[in-house]
Design a protein around this motif. Sequence first.
Motif, PDB file in Angstrom:
ATOM      1  N   ASP A 278       9.286   9.918  11.539  1.00  0.00           N
ATOM      2  CA  ASP A 278       8.098   9.764  12.384  1.00  0.00           C
ATOM      3  C   ASP A 278       6.883   9.327  11.573  1.00  0.00           C
ATOM      4  N   GLU A 279       6.803   9.889  10.371  1.00  0.00           N
ATOM      5  CA  GLU A 279       5.665   9.565   9.504  1.00  0.00           C
ATOM      6  C   GLU A 279       5.682   8.106   9.096  1.00  0.00           C
ATOM      7  N   VAL A 280       6.889   7.606   8.856  1.00  0.00           N
ATOM      8  CA  VAL A 280       7.030   6.261   8.308  1.00  0.00           C
ATOM      9  C   VAL A 280       6.970   5.194   9.394  1.00  0.00           C
ATOM     10  N   GLY A 281       7.732   5.393  10.432  1.00  0.00           N
ATOM     11  CA  GLY A 281       7.863   4.316  11.426  1.00  0.00           C
ATOM     12  C   GLY A 281       7.187   4.636  12.751  1.00  0.00           C
TER      13      GLY A 281
ATOM     14  N   ALA B  63       0.840  -1.202   0.000  1.00  0.00           N
ATOM     15  CA  ALA B  63       0.000   0.000   0.000  1.00  0.00           C
ATOM     16  C   ALA B  63       0.878   1.257   0.000  1.00  0.00           C
ATOM     17  N   ALA B  64       2.062   1.153   0.637  1.00  0.00           N
ATOM     18  CA  ALA B  64       2.927   2.336   0.732  1.00  0.00           C
ATOM     19  C   ALA B  64       3.373   2.807  -0.655  1.00  0.00           C
ATOM     20  N   ASP B  65       3.723   1.858  -1.530  1.00  0.00           N
ATOM     21  CA  ASP B  65       4.188   2.252  -2.862  1.00  0.00           C
ATOM     22  C   ASP B  65       3.082   2.926  -3.661  1.00  0.00           C
ATOM     23  N   ILE B  66       1.877   2.411  -3.500  1.00  0.00           N
ATOM     24  CA  ILE B  66       0.745   3.015  -4.207  1.00  0.00           C
ATOM     25  C   ILE B  66       0.530   4.441  -3.721  1.00  0.00           C
ATOM     26  N   LYS B  67       0.677   4.643  -2.420  1.00  0.00           N
ATOM     27  CA  LYS B  67       0.489   5.975  -1.830  1.00  0.00           C
ATOM     28  C   LYS B  67       1.595   6.938  -2.284  1.00  0.00           C
ATOM     29  N   TYR B  68       2.839   6.474  -2.238  1.00  0.00           N
ATOM     30  CA  TYR B  68       3.943   7.339  -2.670  1.00  0.00           C
ATOM     31  C   TYR B  68       3.804   7.698  -4.155  1.00  0.00           C
ATOM     32  N   ALA B  69       3.432   6.704  -4.970  1.00  0.00           N
ATOM     33  CA  ALA B  69       3.265   6.959  -6.405  1.00  0.00           C
ATOM     34  C   ALA B  69       2.223   8.053  -6.605  1.00  0.00           C
TER      35      ALA B  69
END
Lengths: 448, 448
Positions: free
Chosen positions: B398-401, B233-239
């Motif tokens: 902080d946002e990521v982890g 899901a993270a890659d879809i969000k970053y894209a």
Amino acid sequence: MKPIQVGLLGIGVVGSGTFNVLQRNQEEIKRRAGRGIDITMVADLNVARAQALVGPGVTVVSDARAVIANPDIDIVIELIGGYGIAKTLVLEAIAAGKHVVTANKALLAVHGTEIFAAASAKGVMVAFEAAVAGGIPIIKALREGLTANRIQWIAGIINGTTNFILSEMRDKGLDFAVVLKEAQRLGYAEADPTFDIEGVDAAHKVTLMSAIAFGVPVQFDKAYIEGITKLGAADIKYAEQLGYRIKLLGITKRRQGDATKRQTDGIELRVHPCLIPAKRLIANVEGAMNAVVVQGDAVGTTLYYGKGAGSEPTASAVIADLVDITRLHTADAAHRVPHLAFQPNAMSKLPMLPMSEVVTSYYLRLRVADETGVLAKVTGILAEAGISIDAMLQREADEVGGEGSTQTDLIILTHDCMEARMNAAIALMQALPSVLEPITRIRKEELA
Amino acid sequence: MKPIQVGLLGIGVVGSGTFNVLQRNQEEIKRRAGRGIDITMVADLNVARAQALVGPGVTVVSDARAVIANPDIDIVIELIGGYGIAKTLVLEAIAAGKHVVTANKALLAVHGTEIFAAASAKGVMVAFEAAVAGGIPIIKALREGLTANRIQWIAGIINGTTNFILSEMRDKGLDFAVVLKEAQRLGYAEADPTFDIEGVDAAHKVTLMSAIAFGVPVQFDKAYIEGITKLGAADIKYAEQLGYRIKLLGITKRRQGDATKRQTDGIELRVHPCLIPAKRLIANVEGAMNAVVVQGDAVGTTLYYGKGAGSEPTASAVIADLVDITRLHTADAAHRVPHLAFQPNAMSKLPMLPMSEVVTSYYLRLRVADETGVLAKVTGILAEAGISIDAMLQREADEVGGEGSTQTDLIILTHDCMEARMNAAIALMQALPSVLEPITRIRKEELA
């Protein structure tokens, strides 16, 4: 096998594109067609210019009849346009036993019945992929790709000029007249843009698609046609706020009669600006691009997208027709796809419905006095007419007319009702003293 | 003229759809084809179920060979699937002089050369519109509608299951495994979804389109195939934040060699997840729908959209093939469209390029330690490899982890480079102690 010999009548934008693409891709095209395809003769009033375009190897004449009379020519491409001499020449080419390829939507939408009958009688093909949506192979999709289907409706953005104008109006918040000037400057609109902006060009094209989809004769004279000249930036903005885009659509629909609603069987054929949900793929077709949505009972919704005009995109369609004819020209006529998709002896007699009988939903914008009771009167008239409201938007007077304004816009989306009923309701609303300007009415299609 | 008689091998989802649509629209189809088209014989292992589906007027047998042996049958529809018995039966039907219609992409992508050669030798047609993108007439568009063009590339969403999963992952922010379960519950994914989610089904389809577009033999074994199982899901969000959507694309491209860059002529054939600009029409194809973009040198960009699977959409394609064959079955073979669009004696010898030689751009996601100097090392490796950076996104740790995290994501979009070079650079980056997890690499295509 010796190459198929092609004569070209009129070497303007599309003609020179056709000549160039045939030359550039001749090896690839021959590998597909199994035979070379050569333009060996060109007729154009400007012989010198034409000769310069095609080079010394091709015969150029000023008299189109010399091409038609040449016994070596197998196929004639007509790219003159219009109903006048083009019609005469197409009929003469058919009489001389030539196959014809044309991009002339006006000619076929108006005189198609006569032309196709002449071609059938003579056993030649008249191919016209280039007449609708430029390079998009939509005629082939309708005539051959979707033969399993009872087609239910077609809705298309089939005029690039108007789609460019509407895209610009939305992007930049500008009114029609301003954008038209810009489009003319950029070459997206002609010096006399009437045929495009009044919807006539789109009506020619949807007339052809309607005939092919439903197996009825071409009936351009039955088309309802309304252009985009009266659209304002405000309507585009309000539509956006309601989740819609405004596009000029060519629409043709098969209506199943319903006695309880006094609706007869028939076919709708119409061109007008239209609200469509912003989430539909076709709502996102921008600039001068074209797209056609076809709804069939088996296949569901399909969409075809591409460049609807221009030299080489249109040439792509002309040449696809040349290849088809090259493959089939020695086959007997029973092996060929009928001109209008259905066998000539199996055409439908379904009538075209007048616009007053069309059932659709509506966007209405009323410029009203900002005073108590207006809304009640307007909604009362709609309720009285049996027209139900789907959504409404009322702006603050200040937003619409500036601070201290006493006018405001009332925007209404309705559910489906018959056009005649809406006409009557609009007349009543227009007569209200609080309604200050002509009411804007834009039809709405969900396309689902 | 008496109706064309059709034998159906396998009456599952598509077979019963074909039978039903042919019955329901028989009058309309006959008006187009000029002749009735009847399924008169069905072979299915479950005779009782098949007989119940088709009614008493149709002969049902358990032995497919009885259909092939029936001299009254003109066309055999193969809807068994797979490479096993389906291959044997198709070859036997051809040997018996029957035309064949099939939706079997796996069979044709792997054994097409043998099958088409057998059909050509016997003078029969093998039609396969239903094998690619269900009801969308994309085979017809490529083989016939775009014959003028030197096709440059094709990129398609040609697997509905994976597009449904990716749409859901994006809409709901969920990871692959969760959405797959939901898709299986809803019937959008099979109990064993391997062929879909690993990209094999899409690779079968793009192999067929590649052959038709470029005039090369089908070469499934040369396809590079990567599925969607590793997407998070993270890659879809970053894209999304970078203006892109992630889709599983089947891509085939003609590459013009360039000696200065040590690039040879060849054809790319690959299936993998791909970032594409969100504003492209194809980026907005959601759910189980399919769409194929075709770029030709004359026509420019065209797109074809519709349902890529399902009973009646696929039946729509099967029946379109039946109508085509009905029109042409008494014509000699020279009048027919070649199986793979190009004449068998005019195929191209262009090689398929290995993935290591493909040139494209990339999205990279590196989970790194949130410490000084990491960025310098990573960008240093890329610079050293001659790979230039188009855009970069670094999230706060902080946002990521979560709060107090010591890890963060570094997202890089690159310009074009050759895959082999990127592989080498990724290996070097992966070896950095600050790179904490396997690097995610997703290819990126601008499709313009």
